[in-house]
Every structure is written in structure tokens, then in C-alpha cells.
Design an enzyme around this catalytic site. Structure first.
Site, PDB file in Angstrom:
ATOM      1  CB  CYS D 138      69.750  48.074 -20.656  1.00  0.00           C
ATOM      2  SG  CYS D 138      70.343  47.453 -19.071  1.00  0.00           S
ATOM      3  CG  HIS D 218      75.419  47.991 -18.866  1.00  0.00           C
ATOM      4  ND1 HIS D 218      75.675  47.791 -17.533  1.00  0.00           N
ATOM      5  CD2 HIS D 218      74.070  48.084 -18.972  1.00  0.00           C
ATOM      6  CE1 HIS D 218      74.520  47.767 -16.866  1.00  0.00           C
ATOM      7  NE2 HIS D 218      73.530  47.954 -17.713  1.00  0.00           N
TER       8      HIS D 218
HETATM    9  N1  LIG Z   1      67.729  51.434 -14.696  1.00  0.00           N
HETATM   10  C1  LIG Z   1      68.147  50.629 -15.620  1.00  0.00           C
HETATM   11  O1  LIG Z   1      69.317  50.657 -15.938  1.00  0.00           O
HETATM   12  C2  LIG Z   1      67.204  49.685 -16.336  1.00  0.00           C
HETATM   13  C3  LIG Z   1      67.492  49.308 -17.650  1.00  0.00           C
HETATM   14  C4  LIG Z   1      66.621  48.459 -18.333  1.00  0.00           C
HETATM   15  C5  LIG Z   1      65.530  47.921 -17.679  1.00  0.00           C
HETATM   16  N2  LIG Z   1      65.300  48.291 -16.386  1.00  0.00           N
HETATM   17  C6  LIG Z   1      64.108  47.680 -15.756  1.00  0.00           C
HETATM   18  O2  LIG Z   1      63.089  48.642 -15.739  1.00  0.00           O
HETATM   19  C7  LIG Z   1      62.289  48.465 -14.575  1.00  0.00           C
HETATM   20  C8  LIG Z   1      62.236  49.755 -13.805  1.00  0.00           C
HETATM   21  O3  LIG Z   1      63.571  50.087 -13.391  1.00  0.00           O
HETATM   22  P1  LIG Z   1      64.014  51.562 -13.021  1.00  0.00           P
HETATM   23  O4  LIG Z   1      65.499  51.569 -13.048  1.00  0.00           O
HETATM   24  O5  LIG Z   1      63.265  52.530 -13.854  1.00  0.00           O
HETATM   25  O6  LIG Z   1      63.546  51.642 -11.510  1.00  0.00           O
HETATM   26  P2  LIG Z   1      63.391  52.934 -10.594  1.00  0.00           P
HETATM   27  O7  LIG Z   1      63.564  52.469  -9.229  1.00  0.00           O
HETATM   28  O8  LIG Z   1      64.225  54.045 -11.120  1.00  0.00           O
HETATM   29  O9  LIG Z   1      61.885  53.370 -10.840  1.00  0.00           O
HETATM   30  C9  LIG Z   1      60.803  52.604 -10.426  1.00  0.00           C
HETATM   31  C10 LIG Z   1      59.645  53.511 -10.120  1.00  0.00           C
HETATM   32  O10 LIG Z   1      58.551  52.706  -9.718  1.00  0.00           O
HETATM   33  C11 LIG Z   1      58.010  53.237  -8.520  1.00  0.00           C
HETATM   34  N3  LIG Z   1      57.405  52.147  -7.787  1.00  0.00           N
HETATM   35  C12 LIG Z   1      57.923  51.326  -6.885  1.00  0.00           C
HETATM   36  N4  LIG Z   1      57.014  50.435  -6.468  1.00  0.00           N
HETATM   37  C13 LIG Z   1      55.886  50.720  -7.146  1.00  0.00           C
HETATM   38  C14 LIG Z   1      54.600  50.160  -7.174  1.00  0.00           C
HETATM   39  N5  LIG Z   1      54.274  49.130  -6.375  1.00  0.00           N
HETATM   40  N6  LIG Z   1      53.681  50.699  -7.993  1.00  0.00           N
HETATM   41  C15 LIG Z   1      53.991  51.732  -8.797  1.00  0.00           C
HETATM   42  N7  LIG Z   1      55.218  52.310  -8.811  1.00  0.00           N
HETATM   43  C16 LIG Z   1      56.132  51.793  -7.991  1.00  0.00           C
HETATM   44  C17 LIG Z   1      59.168  53.874  -7.820  1.00  0.00           C
HETATM   45  O11 LIG Z   1      58.728  54.865  -6.922  1.00  0.00           O
HETATM   46  C18 LIG Z   1      59.932  54.470  -8.984  1.00  0.00           C
HETATM   47  O12 LIG Z   1      59.393  55.729  -9.331  1.00  0.00           O
HETATM   48  C19 LIG Z   1      62.875  47.280 -13.851  1.00  0.00           C
HETATM   49  O13 LIG Z   1      62.243  46.092 -14.296  1.00  0.00           O
HETATM   50  C20 LIG Z   1      64.302  47.279 -14.326  1.00  0.00           C
HETATM   51  O14 LIG Z   1      64.897  45.999 -14.229  1.00  0.00           O
HETATM   52  C21 LIG Z   1      66.087  49.181 -15.729  1.00  0.00           C
END
Ligand SMILES: NC(=O)c1ccc[n+]([C@@H]2O[C@H](COP(=O)([O-])OP(=O)(O)OC[C@H]3O[C@@H](n4cnc5c(N)ncnc54)[C@H](O)[C@@H]3O)[C@@H](O)[C@H]2O)c1
Ligand SMILES: NC(=O)c1ccc[n+]([C@@H]2O[C@H](COP(=O)([O-])OP(=O)(O)OC[C@H]3O[C@@H](n4cnc5c(N)ncnc54)[C@H](O)[C@@H]3O)[C@@H](O)[C@H]2O)c1
Ligand SMILES: NC(=O)c1ccc[n+]([C@@H]2O[C@H](COP(=O)([O-])OP(=O)(O)OC[C@H]3O[C@@H](n4cnc5c(N)ncnc54)[C@H](O)[C@@H]3O)[C@@H](O)[C@H]2O)c1
Ligand SMILES: NC(=O)c1ccc[n+]([C@@H]2O[C@H](COP(=O)([O-])OP(=O)(O)OC[C@H]3O[C@@H](n4cnc5c(N)ncnc54)[C@H](O)[C@@H]3O)[C@@H](O)[C@H]2O)c1
Lengths: 336, 336, 336, 336
Positions: D138, D218
Site C-alpha cells: 500500500c 497511513h
Molecule cells: N491490510 C493491509 O493494510 C494491506 C495492504 C496492502 C497489502 N497487504 C498485503 O496483502 C496480503 C493480505 O493481507 P490482508 O491484510 O488482506 O490479510 P488478512 O489477514 O486480512 O487476510 C488474509 C486471508 O487469508 C486467509 N488465509 C490465511 N492463511 C491462508 C492459507 N494458507 N490459504 C488461504 N488463505 C489463507 C485468512 O483466513 C484471511 O482470510 C499480505 O501480503 C499483506 O501484506 C495488506
């Protein structure tokens, strides 16, 4: 013995009073307050003579003895430190002039409230013998202490600083934000840069301010483009030698203001105060002529030793910055 | 002179050590730690012998002298106070038994870790001569101190308490919540009620817990249905007489934990610690047989005097609760 | 078609306007605002006629067309909903009387501002045909909805509630506290109890208020001593049947207001609004005649459907509470 | 029609799924989840086929139908977007390769997880026809969108950015800090600079990271030393023309993330999402070749349109960045 009056016994005033008390060459002439809240109890416990800023009635009602009005305090003082809320100091200025009592103001006032804007490390001499001085704000004090040695040793081409400020002091429950990061002020550069220039008029500095939901310390992300190219080790060693800069060693495991203040509370400091700029040693980085670092500033405390030095400068008892700083630091415990 | 060893030198452990140090009849045998962080520096500054909980290498590397291992500490102590994180105390219990050293555990452990669950005001005698005692948690300590005199003077029919708990201690930067009020636990009654019943087995009490984004103190909204009908003034006077209850007078202008702790820091208490339950005097209200009040509990501090009293009880040196409490309070400054 | 004017287009006003818009039997006559901030842009986007509360100049300068002054709005409306800041509503009351326009006030006003204090579930009929009604505050609304079915089914002997209130709405960056739990008000019982009694005059209820550093929802810890002894399952089933109570199932994994509002945002609700009381199903507990539970109240949203019902009651178009509630809920999506 | 599978239905995954759904040239093949929490309910409501990431039992128990395992989802998808927690994506990579299904990873993974690190505005073409791409984080997305036009129009000599990051997403109640500003990481430059260099390999950029107790957005304080000397107006006009930059006009009265997100919620955006960088227009300042500004980045949302564009690039259906961006923006409502 210098008799120092404190007008305004709040966050800054009570700390200045306690700092005066431990100096070998000063004594507290008295403190002026408006209302008999818990801080009045503290003044009483310490044995400070209490003067009524607005009228003695509220104190009479609360059964707290007063020694007179603020006029009496000014008359009885060799120097007055005005630590009233910002803006009130300027309104009080004519009072001090009338009584011909040298006066020290705080950073909440505009620069023109006093003859000199003051930072002990940077321009002590300018305040020697002046009638009035303004101890610059907590943030400006923090930046001045850092920039002074850098300017002397390497020259500063330009400085860019982001000041991430605490939203309120711990007891200020009415102030926010609760869950937001605010550009504050939105305008760039913020007023902090020009305030640093009241200390270093020829400095090129751009500052950006933010406000966040914490009560503990301000945190600065600092960039200084130097005029020469020291190593990271050289800068670290230069800053280590400054008594009002504390370089946090990595081994202490201190990740922020919470653990930092826990450390100073553990160490037995009065109120857990952190008088020094706290610089994360690991963060000091020089890339070509660009120096970067993080520092935390305890807004309630860092200006306290500066006020003591300002008293000495105005009173002309101590002509040398080094001597005053050393005395203040020893008496208070700064740098230990 | 009782030699008291402290196993686990964190939030509670360092406070217990400093409290032991100021008692006329005790001395710190040493403190055991795992890692040489800022708290190790503090132990060193205080002159406490440092024992390695897990192995001496990390301390050797950090150039901090150790006096031995945790076994040596247990051997050299008349009583050990275990202030390790919750769960670790239970794992340590066999160690103390093995060395035949009386041991005190903290509220993070289950009640069955020790012979007695302990609160000085409520059941000191039960711990006299016991091998082990568990000082109940900060919240349970706070409730026990309040309920003991109420039970004695008026009888308690039923108590209902909502505990609004701080999310983290000031240095615990990894814990939330940042912007939420959490029912915690969601189940009602929460475990706090049964924990109070380890002190008053026949008490009828229902508790509800929440967690909020603050670091300073827990706050309880308390309802007690009494068996008789005292006036508000009578209850106020009863509570005022208790040395470990502080009734915040309205005139101090203290609206929450921020100003409260500012007050104790101003007063010069070590770490600004608030050992007493702090009850807002204005909040005390009796409506027929229903008593209501708000109290704030400094989670890091209120169990500290209790640990000192527990040491005296286990060691059998002081048979009377009153005498131990008075000694502890005088040495520490509780109630002043 | 009822023409409904909204005076004050802030947190509550804009939600009421959008709720009016989706009703089959109402239309937005226009909205009155003071200043052309982002909410004025929203009014414009929605196509609401904008009326100037204080003078049209600021809107002219911002190039936002206004349809008249607040007087014109009142004249053109069949009913006015006053959603100005607390205290302003009372000042506006004579205006509505003058124009002979039925008016609805909000919970920030004292009860005597209107003929009736209103909650749709509890006392709809009392407002039918009245000239003025006051929709009680968010907290009182939440308590009334819960207590109404309990009173009807089991009788309520006494209720004791601790209200842990959010310090500020999300956009109110000037309000604190940042890191404190405040008894607020310190006096017990708080004003919330008497406010609930404007709905149930004979109810025995004691309330205690606190303020914490969150922006999302209020959370209540509720105790109700019933007059009979239902099982936990019976109470659960009773509450499940209420359209404006949402029982959070354990399987959803919702631990607080953060996940709760994430859920309603995910579900596509306008603004992620939570119009229902949200009760943690696991928390519902009956011990003899004592019912306990936790509920969260979305302060910005729960009064919105009540305002719609109040419009219908004042206008006398719908005589039955059930019918109005069903209509409102269907149009808005309450209970889905 | 492109069939897009989403593996991981959390903060990012559910938003990407909803964004896919509204594209004219894509459809959601299904979503894979581990546990049947509230987000599974949402998937079900939307009609997304649910695939079991770890085993179907928990879903069976919760009475939620599953269409197969994650293998089935990969097989049925033209492109998979992996939105599992950071680190899990890398572990999943061999799976996508095995099925020969093009895959998109998120910024929580290391750059080497994919052939290309991707930002639609900056390097769309590099991903056209690639097997795998990583949508940068992000923060990096926010910086890339800003720096791309500046580089093209004026050249960038050096950039210095302080990233003041939210401590947790709104539902992440276990994460802190509660009352602290943490340099995070303490080391300078932070990893954010090198991450931006995966998009612009020759860019000179130094970044400093902090973490604060907010959940909303942020906030970046940005300094860019340009290679030429545009006026403030010229830069403002350049940035205004970018569809994924939103310049907050002063007249809206938006002081931080709270009011900003209130505005987008009011505007009816799904989840109140802010897909654009939000730059305070007043903050844009050019002093000689130094550009300064503040921007807020909605961490949950800004990468969503980028994921959509990445799908088009990998699938080779749309060769031009402009065309894809325009399509995405129109379908979602970006820039409106
Ligand atoms: N939240 C943020 O602010 C943000 C911003 C940009 C990028 N990201 C990136 O995006 C990615 C996801 O982050 P998020 O915040 O959406 O996470 P999150 O924890 O909200 O969601 C992750 C999802 O994946 C599922 N999960 C966990 N292990 C799994 C597996 N082995 N197989 C399939 N599903 C599985 C979880 O149950 C959950 O539903 C990460 O790489 C993170 O760094 C997050
Ligand atoms: N708190 C900080 O973080 C901080 C840091 C550096 C500088 N300052 C500056 O120090 C000054 C004092 O700030 P503070 O935070 O100590 O304020 P404060 O509000 O804590 O204390 C001010 C005291 O002055 C008293 N007072 C108010 N009006 C008065 C009057 N007319 N006459 C006498 N006393 C009066 C108040 O009762 C209070 O005791 C301000 O200029 C402020 O900008 C504050
Ligand atoms: N912090 C509070 O608010 C509070 C209040 C009342 C009771 N308690 C209870 O007091 C106990 C200690 O809590 P704390 O907050 O002081 O914890 P803490 O984490 O601050 O301190 C624990 C100390 O024990 C050390 N330690 C960890 N494992 C160890 C081991 N195996 N052997 C020896 N030392 C070890 C740690 O390094 C640390 O110095 C817990 O049972 C807790 O539930 C805590
Ligand atoms: N926000 C809540 O959580 C909440 C919940 C329930 C009830 N209420 C009550 O609803 C009422 C409105 O509160 P709010 O939170 O929506 O306030 P708000 O400040 O968000 O909105 C008030 C609006 O009224 C406008 N306004 C101010 N003075 C005006 C005047 N003289 N004439 C016309 N408009 C004027 C303001 O510009 C603003 O648009 C209050 O009585 C409040 O107590 C608020």
C-alpha cells in the site's frame, strides 16, 4: 542566592520550580497560581509560597494560605519565569517591565515577547544581561540542541524535519485526536522551522508537522544535509559527547516513548522526566552528506534545564554557557 | 533480616524488589532475569545481585556480572517472590519445593499453584506459616480491599462489578486494541468474580470484563447490595479509614488516571506508583441498600505492598495483619 | 407523501435525510446547513435542496446554490427534524411553533423541549398527533429497545447499567481522551437513568457512565433483575425476535466494534451503519432473576430509524408502531 | 470473460473480489478461505463460490457449502490473485506454477516471489504476459503513483519520505501500540525505499518509518527534490490530472483520515474505501527545486485497483496501461 518567582504552576511551571530548588545558587521565591487544584497541594507540600494570580478567595475557601498577589511575587523576585498558558505570557509582559524584574517567557509566546529567543547550547551569550528572554518551545529546543554541534563540526547545508507530535499531555483529557493522524499544520513549511531560525537565523530548514493520538513524547524524523562528509561513527561520537543528548543503545531494547519513560521512572528521576533529546543510536545514518536519525522529545521536560540556564544568563551571575549548563545538569541529574 | 529473592524482574518484580529494599526487616537476596535489557541495567544500578534465569551467556556478552543461576538464588533466599509471566510461575513451583524455599506467586497463576490465595487486608492469617501463597491479581486485590470493610461493617448481599481494563502496560507496544472497546471475556460472569471468591469463598459476586485502549489504570464501576442501610457519609468515613484506599477529593480536580498519576508523580512517589485503590469520593452513593462507586486500580502497583505482607506471613515473623500492613505502608509511603 | 425538512446536516442529520429518502411515504423537503463543508457537497450530490441556516453568503462564495433560508425550509415542510448540535434545538423550537410545523428534536436537548420523549418500540402511541417529540439519545434508545420486551415478558425489578462511551465520533479530532478512562459523569447515578425514565417513568434503573478513547461505538454492560425467572434460552429467543436487536452469533468471530462495523461495511450498508443494538449472544446470561449481557450501540446510527418512526407518529399517517417500524426497517434494511 | 480466483478472503481479498465483480471483462471464479468467520458469510451473501483452503470440515460444521479445495479453484481460474497473509503467498507459489495458472501476489511477499513488481501507473507494460506479478504494498503503491508523473515531467533528483503508519487495521484488535509513536523500523533507510526501487530501479529515495496508534490510514510527509523548478501551481495541476490522486480541496474542511473516510462513506463508496492517494492541496509547496506535501493512504484499499490492472496485464487482454486503468476506474468509481 537568586530569588526566582514562577508565574503559572502547571506542567512546565512546577518542573521549573523543582529544578530551581535543587540549584546551589537559586531559591524559589514563590509560585503564582489561579486555582487550588491538585497542583496547589503539591506547591504546598513542597513548601513553596503560594501567590494568587487572580484573587485570593478561591484559595481561602480551600484553606490554602497565600503569601500575596502576583504583584508581590514579582516584587520579591530577582527573576520571574512566566509559565502561564500561551498568550497569557505576552499579556503579563508589561507587569514585569513595570516592576523592572527580568522575565523569562516560554515557547507558546511569539518571539517578539522578549529581547532574545534562547537555547542554552546554541546562544546563551545573547541572553546575558538581557531584560527578557523566551525559552523556545520543546520541539525547537530539541532541534537546536541537535543542530548546534552539527553546524559547528560539519556545517549544515539544509535540514528537513517531520515532527510527529503528541496530541495532548497525559492529564489533558479534553484534547484529541483519538484515532487519527493529522497534518498539523497542513501548510508546509510549518511554523517550527521559522522558530528554529530565531535561534539560528541563517539556517536553511523546512519542517512538516503532524499530530497523533499519544500523550508521551514528540518524535522527530530528522534529515540534515551537511556541508562535509563525516562517517556515521564520527557523528555518533560527536552527539554522544553532548550532555543534553542521550543516545539510546540498541541493547536496552527500548522501542518507543513507553519503554523510554519506564526506564527513566525506574531510574528514579523526578516525575520520570526525560530532559535530554533521546536519539535512537541505531537510527543514526550518514549517506554521503545526508544525516538521518530519529529522536524523541519529552515535551514536558526538555525545556526545564533551559529555563534554569536562562535565569543565570539574565541575572548575569554566570557568563559562560558551559559553566551554567554543567551546573544545571549536575544539580538536576541531566545526562546520567 | 529476611533475605528475599525475586525471580522475574519485570513490571511487578522490579517494584517488589524496590519495596523489599526499603523495609526495615528485609533485604533483596538477588533478582533473576533472562535477558540483559534496560531492566537489567536498573538492577545493576540498584546494586541487586543478578542471577541468570536461563543461562549466563547473554549477560556475559552484555558485560553484566551475574552472581549465579536461579538455583543459587533460591538457595540463598529465605523466601522467593516469583514474578515471572503468567504460567511460568506454575512451572517454577517444583523448583521452590525442591529447595524447600517458601514461595509467593502472582495473580497470573491459577489458584491451585499455592496453598493460599492472599490479600493482606482480607485473609493475612491464612498465609501465616504456609509454604506458598498466591497474591491475587491487581483487579482482585482492588476488589478485596474494598469488600473486606464493607462485609465487616454492613454485610454484603451481592456485588456486581464491571471491570474496564487497560489494554496494555505502558511499555507493551505490541498489545491492542488501538480503537475499540472489547467485551473481554465475552462470557458472563468473567473469571474475576471466582477469583475474588478465592479470598471470600461465600461472597455473591458477578463480574463483567472489558478491555479498552488505555495503558494507565483499570477502572471499576462497582455496585454492592449491602445487608444493612448505612448513609453515604458513613460509607465514606468507613472507606476513608482504610490505609490502602484513597478517596479522591473533588477539589483536586482529578478526572481520570492521567491526572491521578500526574499527581503521584508530582508528589515524588517512586515511578509515580499508586499502591492504593483510588475511589472518586463524589461517586460514592448509597441508595437504600445499594452502594455505587468508581475506583481506579494501578495494575502495576497495587499488588506490591501485598507481596511484602505475604513475605512476612509466610516467614511467620509477623503474626498480625495490622502490624505488617502498618510497617509496609510506612516504609513505602502508602496512604500518604 | 410527507415532506420532511432536516435542520442541521451533520452526523445525525445526513443519516436521517438518507433514511427519509428511501421511505415509500416520505420525501426530503430540503436540508439546512450553516457552512459549505464536505457535507454540503454530499447534500448537493444527493440532490437535496440546500437551505442556509445562517445566511446564504458562505454558500454563494463556495458556488453552492441555496433554495432559501431555514424559514423557507420550515414553511415548505410537513414535519421538521431538528438535528442541530445540542442546545441549538431548544433555541430553534419557537421557530417551528411560529410556523406551526410539527418538529422532532434529538437527545442532546432536555426532555422539556418537546411534548413527548420518544422511542418507537416503547411508546410510539404517545407521539401520535403530538406537535413535538424528542427522539431520546443513542444510549437511551439502546436501553429502551432492550428493556421494552423484558418488561413486557418478565417484568423488571431493577436495572443497573454501566455505559462505556466512545470519546468522539470518527471525524471529531478535537475531542479526547487519548489515553484515559474517565468516570463521566463522576456522579452516580448518571443522567442516563433519568433519561430512560422519560420513556419508562416507573422503571427502577441506576446508570454509571464512563468515557474511553474510541470512536466507534458505545458499549453497555447491562444487568437487569427480572420479576420472573426465564432461562437463558428464553431470553435469547425473546431478544432474537426483536427487529432492532441483533444478536451476534459466536461463529462470526466478532470481538468488538471494529470487526462489527467491518461486517456491516462488507455487507454493503450505507456508511456501514449499525442501526440495531448489537448484543453478544454468548454474553446473555441468566442467574436466578439476574440477566446480564453486553451490547454495543452505534451512536451515529441507532436513532435514525427512530426519527423516521417519529415523523410518522407526529404526522398521524400511521397509527400503529408495528406498522411504522416494519416499514422503516424494510426500507432501510434494518435487521437484515 | 476472465475467470479470476481469489486465494485468501481477508482485508485485501474481499475487496479485490468485489472489484473483479464489477469489471465488464472479469468474473469471480471463486474465493478460498480457511475458516467460516463473518467474512465467509459475506462471500456467501455475494454468491461467491467458496473453496476450502485447509480442509472442508470447518465449513461443513458451520453449514456453509464449499465448491472444492484450493486446487480446484486454481484449476478453474484463468488468473489467481493470492491475498493470503504475508509469507503464505510465497509458500503457495509452487501451487500456481504446478497448475500453470498465472498468479498475482501482494506486497507482504518479497520481491523475488514474482517476475515483476507491479504498479499500474508506473510499469504496467512490464507485467504484460508475465506468469507472475507482485502488486507492491500500500505504501509503495502510494509513492509510485506520486513519483511517476513527477519523474516524467520534472525529473527526480532525490526523494525523502517519512511514513507514519497506522498500527493496525480496524478489526485487528490484538495489535498495538495503544499510546506510543514507534520508530519502525529503527534502521534508516527503512525497507520502503528499496521497495519503491523495485518499481523505479534508478530512483534515489530514502525512507523513514514510524508506527502510531491509529487504524485508519497511513500518512506520508513527502519531500522530492526535482531536477527542474516548476511552480506550486504547475505541480498541483499535474497531480490533479492523475486519476488515482485525489487533491483534497481546502474548502471541504477535511483535517485527517477520520473526516476523509466519513466523506467517502457519505459518498456511498463500498466500505467507504479510498482507492486514491489523498493529497492535501494546501500542503503542496515548491521551494526552489524542493517539493513538499502530505498524503494519506488507505492501506486497505489503494492496492485494489492495481490488482485489477495486474490481472489484465498478466492475461494479455489489454496491452495498454491507460486503457486498463480507465476501465478499472470507471467500473469501480475511482476518481469520482
Ligand atoms: N491490510 C493491509 O493494510 C494491506 C495492504 C496492502 C497489502 N497487504 C498485503 O496483502 C496480503 C493480505 O493481507 P490482508 O491484510 O488482506 O490479510 P488478512 O489477514 O486480512 O487476510 C488474509 C486471508 O487469508 C486467509 N488465509 C490465511 N492463511 C491462508 C492459507 N494458507 N490459504 C488461504 N488463505 C489463507 C485468512 O483466513 C484471511 O482470510 C499480505 O501480503 C499483506 O501484506 C495488506
Ligand atoms: N506542556 C508542554 O508540552 C509545553 C512544552 C514546552 C513549552 N510549553 C509552553 O509553556 C507554557 C506553559 O504551558 P503549560 O503546558 O505548562 O501550561 P499549563 O496549562 O499546564 O499550566 C499553566 C499554568 O498557568 C496557570 N495560569 C493560567 N492563567 C494564568 C494567569 N493569568 N496567571 C497566572 N497563572 C495562570 C494555570 O492555572 C496553570 O497552572 C506555554 O507557553 C506553553 O506553550 C509547554
Ligand atoms: N503487569 C500487571 O499489570 C500485573 C498486575 C498484577 C499481577 N501481574 C502478574 O504478575 C506476574 C508478572 O507479570 P509482569 O507484568 O511483571 O510481567 P513482565 O513480563 O513485565 O515481567 C516478567 C519478567 O520475568 C522474566 N521471565 C520470563 N520468563 C522467565 C523465566 N522462565 N524465569 C525467570 N524470569 C523470567 C521476564 O524477562 C521479565 O523480566 C504475572 O503473573 C502477572 O499476571 C501483572
Ligand atoms: N453524534 C452522536 O453520536 C449523536 C447520537 C445521538 C444523538 N445525537 C444528538 O443529535 C443532535 C445532533 O448531533 P450531531 O452529532 O449530528 O451534531 P453535528 O455537529 O454532527 O451536526 C450538527 C449540524 O448542525 C449544524 N448547525 C449548527 N448550528 C446550527 C444552527 N444554528 N442551525 C442549523 N444548523 C446548525 C452544523 O453545521 C452541523 O451540520 C444533538 O442533539 C446530539 O446530542 C448525536
Amino acid at each position: 542566592m537568586l530569588h526566582v518567582g514562577i508565574n503559572g504552576f502547571g506542567t512546565i511551571g512546577k518542573r521549573v520550580a523543582d529544578a530551581v530548588r535543587v540549584q546551589p545558587d537559586m531559591t524559589v521565591a514563590g509560585v503564582a497560581k489561579r486555582s487550588p487544584n491538585f497542583e496547589a497541594t503539591i506547591a504546598d507540600d513542597r513548601g513553596y509560597d503560594l501567590y494568587a494570580a487572580d484573587g485570593r478567595e478561591p484559595f481561602d475557601e480551600a484553606d490554602l494560605a497565600t503569601a500575596g498577589t502576583v504583584h508581590d511575587l514579582i516584587e520579591t523576585s530577582d527573576v520571574v519565569v512566566d509559565t502561564t498558558p500561551s498568550g497569557v505570557g505576552a499579556a503579563n509582559a508589561p507587569l514585569y517591565a513595570e516592576h523592572d524584574t527580568p522575565a523569562i517567557f516560554q515557547g507558546g509566546e511569539d518571539a517578539d515577547v522578549a529581547d532574545v529567543s534562547f537555547n542554552a547550547r546554541a546562544n546563551y551569550e545573547k541572553a546575558v544581561g538581557a531584560d527578557t528572554a523566551r525559552v523556545v518551545s520543546c520541539n525547537t529546543t530539541g532541534l537546536s540542541r541537535l543542530l548546534a554541534p552539527l553546524r559547528e563540526s560539519y556545517g549544515v547545508e539544509k535540514s528537513r524535519v517531520t515532527l510527529v507530535r503528541r496530541g495532548a499531555d497525559p492529564g489533558q483529557t479534553g484534547r484529541g485526536p483519538i484515532n487519527d493522524t493529522l497534518p498539523d499544520p497542513v501548510e508546509i513549511p510549518s511554523h517550527h522551522g521559522p522558530d528554529v531560525q530565531t535561534i539560528f537565523p541563517d539556517l536553511d530548514i523546512d519542517t512538516m508537522g503532524m499530530k497523533v493520538p499519544t500523550t508521551q513524547m514528540h518524535t522527530h524524523s530528522v534529515n540534515v544535509t551537511l556541508e562535509s562528509e563525516p562517517t556515521t561513527e564520527e557523528v555518533t561520537s560527536l552527539l554522544t559527547d553532548e550532555s543534553r543528548l542521550f543516545l539510546i543503545p540498541e541493547t536496552l531494547g527500548i522501542d518507543g516513548a513507553g519503554k523510554l519513560k519506564e526506564y527513566t521512572r525506574d531510574a528514579g528521576r523526578p516525575r520520570g522526566d526525560v530532559w535530554e533529546n533521546c536519539i535512537w543510536a541505531e537510527s543514526i545514518t550518514v549517506e554521503r552528506r545526508d544525516l538521518y536519525l530519529f529522536q524523541a522529545i519529552h515535551q514536558e521536560a526538555d525545556v526545564v534545564p533551559e529555563n534554569i540556564d536562562a535565569v543565570r544568563a539574565l541575572s548575569e551571575r554566570t557568563a559562560s554557557a558551559e559553566k551554567s549548563i554543567r551546573r544545571t545538569d549536575e544539580a538536576l541529574g541531566v545526562g546520567r
